[in-house]
Enzyme design. Sequence first.
Site, mmCIF file in Angstrom:
data_model
loop_
_atom_site.group_PDB
_atom_site.id
_atom_site.type_symbol
_atom_site.label_atom_id
_atom_site.label_comp_id
_atom_site.label_asym_id
_atom_site.label_seq_id
_atom_site.Cartn_x
_atom_site.Cartn_y
_atom_site.Cartn_z
ATOM 1 N N GLY A 1 34.515 42.140 37.499
ATOM 2 C CA GLY A 1 35.550 42.469 38.482
ATOM 3 C C GLY A 1 34.980 43.121 39.724
ATOM 4 N N CYS A 2 34.036 44.016 39.530
ATOM 5 C CA CYS A 2 33.446 44.739 40.671
ATOM 6 C C CYS A 2 32.617 43.803 41.540
ATOM 7 C CB CYS A 2 32.610 45.911 40.169
ATOM 8 S SG CYS A 2 33.609 47.120 39.255
ATOM 9 N N THR A 3 31.946 42.852 40.913
ATOM 10 C CA THR A 3 31.168 41.865 41.672
ATOM 11 C C THR A 3 32.099 40.971 42.464
ATOM 12 O OG1 THR A 3 29.400 41.940 40.026
ATOM 13 C CG2 THR A 3 29.470 40.008 41.476
ATOM 14 N N ALA B 1 33.441 42.992 45.459
ATOM 15 C CA ALA B 1 32.412 43.227 46.477
ATOM 16 C C ALA B 1 32.103 41.947 47.259
ATOM 17 C CB ALA B 1 31.149 43.770 45.823
#
Length: 153
Positions: A39-41, A44
């Site tokens: 999710g964070c990738t 970003a």
Amino acid sequence: MSPLEVRVFSEDGKEVQLKDIVLGRWTVLYVYPKDNTPGCTTEAKEFTELLPEFEKLGFQVIGVSKDSVNSHRKFKEKHGLKIKLLSDPSAELIKALGAWGKKKRYGKEYEGVIRSTFILNPQGEIVWKKINVRAKGHAAKVLEEAKKLVEES
């Protein structure tokens, strides 16, 4: 303590106060749990793709997590990220923003980072926030809010 007074680490490892980075510019400040997680990738990469559009509006985009400066550097290199990343290992800024709290995973409750996004005006005031967001498609929604705020100002 005001989020603007909190000390974090910039990408070059220098300790700075948030106000040193955000005052004088519109800023999207998004808080995420961990470098190199799915999710964070996604989040970003989406902010990086839309960065030219944010910049046309006069915005900078900054991500903040508890990860180290070194972890951020590797994360940016691995995925070609163009956004700034701040390291908040103590979670002091994250907590001051209200992006820390109870979470549930696999039926277990724990405290941790709550994926959240804030828009700060050039005076450093939070003028828009969204707590507990879904990563996919979020950057585009933030861009729409940014456009509205610039039009209103």
